[in-house]
Write an enzyme that holds these catalytic residues in place. Structure first.
Site, PDB file in Angstrom:
ATOM      1  N   GLU A 166     -10.919   1.119  -1.331  1.00 55.95           N
ATOM      2  CA  GLU A 166     -10.023   0.006  -1.018  1.00 55.95           C
ATOM      3  C   GLU A 166     -10.737  -1.192  -0.415  1.00 55.95           C
ATOM      4  O   GLU A 166     -10.780  -1.350   0.793  1.00 55.95           O
ATOM      5  CB  GLU A 166      -8.853   0.453  -0.135  1.00 55.95           C
ATOM      6  CG  GLU A 166      -9.186   1.307   1.063  1.00 55.95           C
ATOM      7  CD  GLU A 166      -7.916   1.735   1.808  1.00 55.95           C
ATOM      8  OE1 GLU A 166      -6.979   0.945   1.919  1.00 55.95           O
ATOM      9  OE2 GLU A 166      -7.888   2.871   2.290  1.00 55.95           O
TER      10      GLU A 166
ATOM     11  N   HIS B 216      -7.053  10.828   5.671  1.00 61.25           N
ATOM     12  CA  HIS B 216      -8.430  10.410   5.957  1.00 61.25           C
ATOM     13  C   HIS B 216      -9.181  11.681   6.322  1.00 61.25           C
ATOM     14  O   HIS B 216      -9.144  12.131   7.462  1.00 61.25           O
ATOM     15  CB  HIS B 216      -8.476   9.389   7.088  1.00 61.25           C
ATOM     16  CG  HIS B 216      -7.896   8.062   6.684  1.00 61.25           C
ATOM     17  ND1 HIS B 216      -8.656   6.939   6.494  1.00 61.25           N
ATOM     18  CD2 HIS B 216      -6.632   7.701   6.398  1.00 61.25           C
ATOM     19  CE1 HIS B 216      -7.880   5.940   6.111  1.00 61.25           C
ATOM     20  NE2 HIS B 216      -6.633   6.371   6.051  1.00 61.25           N
TER      21      HIS B 216
ATOM     22  N   GLU C  96      -6.554  -1.082  -4.144  1.00 64.70           N
ATOM     23  CA  GLU C  96      -6.963   0.303  -3.881  1.00 64.70           C
ATOM     24  C   GLU C  96      -6.559   1.219  -5.028  1.00 64.70           C
ATOM     25  O   GLU C  96      -5.453   1.111  -5.569  1.00 64.70           O
ATOM     26  CB  GLU C  96      -6.289   0.805  -2.587  1.00 64.70           C
ATOM     27  CG  GLU C  96      -6.598   2.254  -2.254  1.00 64.70           C
ATOM     28  CD  GLU C  96      -5.973   2.712  -0.942  1.00 64.70           C
ATOM     29  OE1 GLU C  96      -4.946   2.147  -0.540  1.00 64.70           O
ATOM     30  OE2 GLU C  96      -6.531   3.644  -0.328  1.00 64.70           O
TER      31      GLU C  96
ATOM     32  N   HIS D 115     -11.654   6.151   1.884  1.00 65.24           N
ATOM     33  CA  HIS D 115     -11.703   7.457   2.545  1.00 65.24           C
ATOM     34  C   HIS D 115     -11.559   8.562   1.524  1.00 65.24           C
ATOM     35  O   HIS D 115     -11.058   8.330   0.425  1.00 65.24           O
ATOM     36  CB  HIS D 115     -10.566   7.544   3.574  1.00 65.24           C
ATOM     37  CG  HIS D 115      -9.244   7.051   3.048  1.00 65.24           C
ATOM     38  ND1 HIS D 115      -8.267   7.883   2.595  1.00 65.24           N
ATOM     39  CD2 HIS D 115      -8.762   5.788   2.851  1.00 65.24           C
ATOM     40  CE1 HIS D 115      -7.242   7.172   2.165  1.00 65.24           C
ATOM     41  NE2 HIS D 115      -7.513   5.879   2.294  1.00 65.24           N
TER      42      HIS D 115
ATOM     43  N   ASP E 124       0.865  -1.188   0.000  1.00 59.42           N
ATOM     44  CA  ASP E 124       0.000   0.000   0.000  1.00 59.42           C
ATOM     45  C   ASP E 124       0.900   1.236   0.000  1.00 59.42           C
ATOM     46  O   ASP E 124       1.726   1.415   0.895  1.00 59.42           O
ATOM     47  CB  ASP E 124      -0.897  -0.043   1.248  1.00 59.42           C
ATOM     48  CG  ASP E 124      -2.059   0.926   1.171  1.00 59.42           C
ATOM     49  OD1 ASP E 124      -1.956   1.940   0.450  1.00 59.42           O
ATOM     50  OD2 ASP E 124      -3.072   0.692   1.858  1.00 59.42           O
TER      51      ASP E 124
ATOM     52  N   ASP F  23      -3.319   7.444  -3.172  1.00 54.00           N
ATOM     53  CA  ASP F  23      -3.184   6.285  -2.282  1.00 54.00           C
ATOM     54  C   ASP F  23      -3.606   5.058  -3.098  1.00 54.00           C
ATOM     55  O   ASP F  23      -4.685   5.055  -3.707  1.00 54.00           O
ATOM     56  CB  ASP F  23      -4.139   6.548  -1.093  1.00 54.00           C
ATOM     57  CG  ASP F  23      -4.090   5.504  -0.010  1.00 54.00           C
ATOM     58  OD1 ASP F  23      -3.340   4.525  -0.124  1.00 54.00           O
ATOM     59  OD2 ASP F  23      -4.845   5.673   0.975  1.00 54.00           O
TER      60      ASP F  23
HETATM   61 CO    CO Z   1      -6.127   4.241   1.640  1.00 50.80          CO
END
Ligand code: CO
Length: 295
Positions: A190, A165, A281, A157, A85, A96
């Site tokens: 995600e 976030h 994600e 998020h 990640d 992200d």
């Molecule tokens: Co994330």
């Protein structure tokens, strides 16, 4: 969206995508997690970005939130299900993204496909006006069709400048919510799939930290250290290993700041039934007609 901001998101997204794929290709039996984490973070810098958080390398029943320490000699093993990640920011604008690879074996290909397909289906459905509940439903049903469970207490998020976030959760299950997505919103979606209980619990420390409060004026060094951390990472997560060479005793320093409540230490997130976990994600920009995937 402002043209300059849009450009920064696009650049962050393209660097994050390259770093993610580069990292996934580095994962091999016998290699250390530390080597992969450090190489990916170096790649991000080479490409002109900054890590928005330490590269998370979470294995098997660890769903998320792990980055190796400098002294960690743990190696990938055949059969490991590895989530990489990656976060990148350009001037605070964050992308992200994550993917999952299985080391050498192919026992969890279907599990990995489940989270990948759930992400694809969610992306097809995203547009301004869609309810978050609907996305949660699409994600959990896609995973269920492949015989697995979506993890119900992990979510995507929204992203805002220097905020990973930013307050909105993008659920992986159809929890009750009337919230709709707006155009120009930047969100990370995600899905996590598992053959376990479908729930995560907190485990041991992740080696990931974040400055959450700023100390008042005082004579001790706390404020100086916190100031230095704020300058380096703003409100974004960082790793203990990033502080080496920047602070004299990073471990003690962090312990002290955590104890005083200025820094939080994240926990690993472990699948409650000790199930295997896969994750995919992407970060997308919501538009009136659909969305643009930037990672
Ligand atoms: Co994330």
């Amino acid at each position: 969206m402002d043209e300059e901001v849009y450009k920064k998101y696009k650049l962050a997204g393209s660097i994050a995508a390259k770093a993610r794929d580069y990292g996934a290709n580095l994962v091999k039996a016998g290699k250390t997690l530390l080597e992969v984490a450090e190489k990916v973070e170096k790649k991000i810098e080479e490409l002109g970005g900054k890590p928005a958080f330490p590269v998370n390398i979470s294995i098997n029943d660890v769903a998320a939130h792990f980055t190796p320490r400098k002294k960690d000699s743990t190696k990938f093993q055949p059969g490991d299900v590895v989530k990489i990640d990656v976060g990148v920011h350009i001037d605070g604008y964050i992308a992200d993204t994550a993917t999952t690879v299985e080391v050498e074996t192919d026992r969890y290909g279907e599990l990995i496909n489940a989270s990948r397909e759930a992400l694809e289906n969610a992306i097809k459905a995203i547009k301004a006006g869609i309810r978050l509940r609907e996305l949660g439903k699409i994600i959990s049903e896609t995973i269920k069709k492949r015989g697995y469970r979506a993890i119900d207490n992990l979510s995507g998020h929204n992203l805002q400048r220097y905020l990973l976030h930013a307050g909105l959760s993008i659920p992986n299950v159809p929890e009750f919510s009337l919230t709709k997505l707006d155009a120009d919103e930047v969100i990370a979606v995600e899905p996590f799939a598992t053959d376990g209980a479908g729930h995560v619990i907190s485990g041991k420390e992740s080696n990931i930290y974040r400055l959450v409060k700023f100390p008042p004026k005082s004579r001790d060094k706390t404020r100086i250290y916190a100031g230095k951390l704020r300058k380096l990472y703003s409100t974004l997560p960082f790793a203990e290993r990033w502080l080496e060479g920047k602070f004299t005793n990073p471990h003690n320093l962090l312990e002290d700041l955590v104890r005083k409540g200025y820094v939080i230490s994240y926990s690993q997130l472990i699948e409650k039934g000790r199930g295997m976990v896969s994750q995919h994600e992407h970060t997308v920009i919501v538009t009136e007609e659909g969305c643009e995937v930037i990672t």
